[in-house]
Design a protein around this motif. Structure first.
Motif, PDB file in Angstrom:
ATOM      1  N   UNK A   1      -0.380   2.242 -10.729  1.00  0.00           N
ATOM      2  CA  UNK A   1      -1.237   1.058 -10.586  1.00  0.00           C
ATOM      3  C   UNK A   1      -2.187   0.947 -11.771  1.00  0.00           C
ATOM      4  N   UNK A   2      -2.569  -0.289 -12.100  1.00  0.00           N
ATOM      5  CA  UNK A   2      -3.552  -0.520 -13.149  1.00  0.00           C
ATOM      6  C   UNK A   2      -4.976  -0.341 -12.633  1.00  0.00           C
ATOM      7  N   UNK A   3      -5.133  -0.314 -11.324  1.00  0.00           N
ATOM      8  CA  UNK A   3      -6.442  -0.141 -10.696  1.00  0.00           C
ATOM      9  C   UNK A   3      -6.650   1.311 -10.281  1.00  0.00           C
TER      10      UNK A   3
ATOM     11  N   UNK B   1      -0.008   9.863  -5.071  1.00  0.00           N
ATOM     12  CA  UNK B   1      -0.589   8.628  -4.532  1.00  0.00           C
ATOM     13  C   UNK B   1      -2.069   8.527  -4.860  1.00  0.00           C
ATOM     14  N   UNK B   2      -2.793   9.647  -4.839  1.00  0.00           N
ATOM     15  CA  UNK B   2      -4.259   9.640  -4.942  1.00  0.00           C
ATOM     16  C   UNK B   2      -4.848   8.693  -3.896  1.00  0.00           C
ATOM     17  N   UNK B   3      -4.148   8.521  -2.783  1.00  0.00           N
ATOM     18  CA  UNK B   3      -4.552   7.532  -1.798  1.00  0.00           C
ATOM     19  C   UNK B   3      -4.807   8.111  -0.437  1.00  0.00           C
ATOM     20  N   UNK B   4      -5.398   7.276   0.421  1.00  0.00           N
ATOM     21  CA  UNK B   4      -5.679   7.654   1.791  1.00  0.00           C
ATOM     22  C   UNK B   4      -5.199   6.601   2.762  1.00  0.00           C
ATOM     23  N   UNK B   5      -5.699   6.681   3.986  1.00  0.00           N
ATOM     24  CA  UNK B   5      -5.320   5.722   5.017  1.00  0.00           C
ATOM     25  C   UNK B   5      -6.030   4.379   4.823  1.00  0.00           C
ATOM     26  N   UNK B   6      -7.095   4.357   4.027  1.00  0.00           N
ATOM     27  CA  UNK B   6      -7.847   3.134   3.787  1.00  0.00           C
ATOM     28  C   UNK B   6      -8.012   2.917   2.288  1.00  0.00           C
ATOM     29  N   UNK B   7      -8.467   1.712   1.927  1.00  0.00           N
ATOM     30  CA  UNK B   7      -8.800   1.449   0.529  1.00  0.00           C
ATOM     31  C   UNK B   7      -7.607   1.051  -0.318  1.00  0.00           C
ATOM     32  N   UNK B   8      -7.480   1.688  -1.449  1.00  0.00           N
ATOM     33  CA  UNK B   8      -6.490   1.375  -2.479  1.00  0.00           C
ATOM     34  C   UNK B   8      -5.074   1.335  -1.901  1.00  0.00           C
ATOM     35  N   UNK B   9      -4.247   0.379  -2.338  1.00  0.00           N
ATOM     36  CA  UNK B   9      -2.870   0.276  -1.806  1.00  0.00           C
ATOM     37  C   UNK B   9      -1.984   1.476  -2.123  1.00  0.00           C
ATOM     38  N   UNK B  10      -2.406   2.321  -3.049  1.00  0.00           N
ATOM     39  CA  UNK B  10      -1.579   3.475  -3.404  1.00  0.00           C
ATOM     40  C   UNK B  10      -1.355   4.410  -2.218  1.00  0.00           C
ATOM     41  N   UNK B  11      -2.300   4.405  -1.255  1.00  0.00           N
ATOM     42  CA  UNK B  11      -2.151   5.261  -0.085  1.00  0.00           C
ATOM     43  C   UNK B  11      -1.016   4.849   0.819  1.00  0.00           C
TER      44      UNK B  11
ATOM     45  N   UNK C   1       1.748  -3.168   0.031  1.00  0.00           N
ATOM     46  CA  UNK C   1       0.287  -3.134   0.012  1.00  0.00           C
ATOM     47  C   UNK C   1      -0.224  -3.694  -1.311  1.00  0.00           C
ATOM     48  N   UNK C   2      -1.232  -4.543  -1.221  1.00  0.00           N
ATOM     49  CA  UNK C   2      -1.809  -5.154  -2.405  1.00  0.00           C
ATOM     50  C   UNK C   2      -3.267  -4.779  -2.577  1.00  0.00           C
ATOM     51  N   UNK C   3      -3.852  -5.234  -3.671  1.00  0.00           N
ATOM     52  CA  UNK C   3      -5.226  -4.862  -3.995  1.00  0.00           C
ATOM     53  C   UNK C   3      -6.196  -5.343  -2.920  1.00  0.00           C
ATOM     54  N   UNK C   4      -5.961  -6.497  -2.332  1.00  0.00           N
ATOM     55  CA  UNK C   4      -6.877  -7.010  -1.307  1.00  0.00           C
ATOM     56  C   UNK C   4      -6.306  -6.876   0.103  1.00  0.00           C
ATOM     57  N   UNK C   5      -5.117  -6.309   0.213  1.00  0.00           N
ATOM     58  CA  UNK C   5      -4.547  -5.994   1.536  1.00  0.00           C
ATOM     59  C   UNK C   5      -3.802  -4.665   1.409  1.00  0.00           C
ATOM     60  N   UNK C   6      -4.588  -3.601   1.329  1.00  0.00           N
ATOM     61  CA  UNK C   6      -4.058  -2.305   0.938  1.00  0.00           C
ATOM     62  C   UNK C   6      -3.374  -1.505   2.019  1.00  0.00           C
ATOM     63  N   UNK C   7      -3.446  -1.952   3.283  1.00  0.00           N
ATOM     64  CA  UNK C   7      -2.906  -1.140   4.369  1.00  0.00           C
ATOM     65  C   UNK C   7      -1.652  -1.755   4.982  1.00  0.00           C
ATOM     66  N   UNK C   8      -0.710  -2.128   4.126  1.00  0.00           N
ATOM     67  CA  UNK C   8       0.576  -2.670   4.575  1.00  0.00           C
ATOM     68  C   UNK C   8       1.649  -1.620   4.292  1.00  0.00           C
ATOM     69  N   UNK C   9       2.426  -1.299   5.308  1.00  0.00           N
ATOM     70  CA  UNK C   9       3.431  -0.247   5.174  1.00  0.00           C
ATOM     71  C   UNK C   9       4.561  -0.654   4.231  1.00  0.00           C
ATOM     72  N   UNK C  10       5.111   0.324   3.561  1.00  0.00           N
ATOM     73  CA  UNK C  10       6.291   0.112   2.726  1.00  0.00           C
ATOM     74  C   UNK C  10       7.542   0.038   3.590  1.00  0.00           C
ATOM     75  N   UNK C  11       8.605  -0.485   3.015  1.00  0.00           N
ATOM     76  CA  UNK C  11       9.889  -0.578   3.718  1.00  0.00           C
ATOM     77  C   UNK C  11      11.000  -0.004   2.837  1.00  0.00           C
TER      78      UNK C  11
END
Length: 528
Positions: free
Chosen positions: A303-305, A414-424, A487-497
């Motif tokens: 990600x760029x963010x 991922x450097x991600x969690x359950x909330x926040x950045x879409x990388x999670x 998952x997007x920058x403003x909707x980060x908690x969408x599951x992958x498929x």
């Protein structure tokens, strides 16, 4: 699962079921499932996955074949025939790979994984192992934290580093904004050894964060040498990812040189406009260090963010330094690219950028940034020092990300969690969809290796990360043509498929994209 489920009972003999039930009575550690179908899976001990496009993690070309799993391990692969009573799965030509290993994760933040043990945001990415204790912070005491997962497993394996910032906080308390004394460093070292004895993988630092930012290299070296003496490793959010990047690279290289242990750069990036396009220069520097015998590697997210706090952009931590804030918004991340994932003084600012908030307030972007810092600080002070804000900042460029992903000594995280950045929720599928399928930056086999065997090597794991006899049966079955992050920058908690099935230690934990309820994850401790 890709299997004719209506015939499952026909695959079990009375003796086989009776034997399994006896093992339950004797206290065998079989996972608890929420459905009758999952219960059936717990009773069997041998699984054959056939007609799979096997990518074994070695970067060798994919091939069509079968894999046999008995209990928690891989025992055989190739052109295999079903055995009587065996649980048989037709993979229908989908890719079967080792389970993905997330070398830098925050899915444990605030006890999130313990609260959500089905780990669905991880499993739908194909992640089977998640590594915590990052950026200098870990759950203290580590022994109790890991024991909690021993007693109440999640659906994924877990491991952890010891965090330098956590040690510093425990020893120095509110007086940590200074250089530590020799006595204080010795106290940190003693605590470090206790945490390493609990099975930590090694030492992590977050030298751009409080209170690690106030430490000197000499302090870090004392702890790093103690870690190396115990057979541990070092992973670091380096002291700067922007204006002081080259000094930060020199520091981690020196730590690797003086300790002789493996050192890893967390989420490698070039997070300043004047650094964009210099990925080749950085990688040449790292290759030169490797040529000297320094085992330096990196992990990277696609990600760029980034995500952190507003304060990380100000090394002097001075909210009144408007010239510094102006530099930040002009050279490091634009006001339109600073988006709040949390802002306790005014939660309505979540998902808004500093530029948007400035427009709402009728103030300049620089003044708004300064004011928001002060408001966050006031809230934090009024709430016993609790964190008041979190932001995503756009500071990277696509060409550099591609170069880091393609480096043969980097692995995906991922450097991600359950909330926040879409990388999670989307980091691993994003690599497979965007950088493999869409842009052809790396081959599919290379990407899988960067998520599996390479990651395992960087962590010192010897029994995972490859499909081979004797390896643990952490496996992911996915469709390379449809796998996708959402998952997007403003909707980060969408599951992958696109991930169909996942096995952890031989047990099915994700079936056709749905959690089975199995909790077969284990704590992975450093060999003592």
């Amino acid at each position: 699962m890709l299997v004719n489920k209506s015939k499952l009972f026909g695959q079990y003999s009375i003796t086989r079921i009776a034997t399994a039930l006896c093992s339950l009575v004797l206290g065998a550690a079989l996972a608890s499932h929420s459905s009758a179908e999952a219960d059936i899976g717990a009773l069997q001990s041998s699984t054959l996955i056939y007609n799979a496009r096997i990518i074994d993690g070695s970067e060798s070309p994919a091939y069509l074949g079968a894999v046999r799993v008995i209990n928690d391990g891989i025992v055989e692969l190739g052109d295999l025939s079903p055995r009587p009573g065996e649980y048989v799965i037709d993979a229908k030509g989908l890719v079967l790979a080792p389970g993905f290993i997330d070398t830098h994760s925050h899915h444990d933040d605030d006890g999130a994984l313990a609260k959500h043990p089905d780990a669905l945001p991880l499993l739908t990415q194909g992640i089977t192992t998640s590594v915590f204790g990052q950026d200098g912070g870990h759950n203290y005491p580590l022994g109790g934290f890991l024991k909690g997962f021993d007693q109440n497993p999640s659906s994924v394996n877990v491991a952890s580093y010891v965090g330098h910032n956590t040690l510093r906080d425990r020893v120095m308390g509110d007086d940590a904004k200074r250089v530590a004394t020799e006595v204080e460093v010795d106290a940190m070292r003693a605590m470090l050894l206790e945490e390493l004895a609990a099975g930590a993988l090694g030492l992590s630092t977050g030298l751009e964060y409080e209170p690690g930012i106030y430490s000197q290299t000499a302090e870090v070296l004392v702890l790093a040498k103690a870690t190396a003496a115990q057979g541990g490793r070092y992973i670091s959010h380096v002291r700067s990812e922007d204006r002081f990047l080259w000094d930060a690279m020199d520091e981690i290289i020196e730590i690797g040189k003086q300790t002789g242990m493996p050192v890893q750069i967390s989420h490698i990036k070039l997070a300043a406009k004047n650094l964009w396009g210099q990925s080749s220069t950085l990688l040449k520097k790292l290759e030169a260090a490797r040529a000297e015998g320094i085992n330096i590697t990196a992990d990277v997210y696609p990600y760029e963010y980034w995500q952190s706090t507003m304060w990380v952009l100000l090394p002097d931590r001075n909210a009144d330094n408007l010239d510094e804030i102006k530099f930040v918004l002009e050279q490091l991340t634009p006001a339109s690219g600073v988006i709040f994932t949390r802002f306790e003084p005014n939660p309505s600012y979540v998902n808004q950028s500093v530029a948007e908030i400035a427009a709402l307030r009728g103030s300049s972007e620089v003044q708004t940034f300064s004011a928001l810092l002060k408001e966050a600080d006031a809230w934090s002070q009024a709430h016993d020092g609790a964190s008041a804000e979190s932001i995503m900042g756009k500071s990277m460029t696509e060409s550099d990300i591609e170069a880091f992903i393609a480096w043969k000594h980097s692995n995906i995280c991922s450097d991600g969690g359950f909330e926040g950045h879409p990388r999670g929720h989307g980091a691993f599928p994003r690599v497979l969809a965007h950088y493999v399928r869409d842009k052809n930056v790396i081959a599919l086999e290379t990407a899988v290796a960067a998520m599996t065997s390479r990651a395992a090597d960087h962590l010192g794991f010897t029994g995972r990360g490859r499909i081979a006899p004797g390896m643990k049966a952490d496996l992911v079955l996915f469709d390379p043509d449809t796998i996708q992050d959402h998952a997007g920058i403003r909707d980060g908690q969408v599951l992958s498929t696109g991930v169909h099935s996942v096995w952890v230690n031989g047990q099915l934990v994700l079936d056709d994209g749905a959690a089975t309820g199995a909790r077969s994850g284990r704590v992975l401790r450093r060999a003592l």
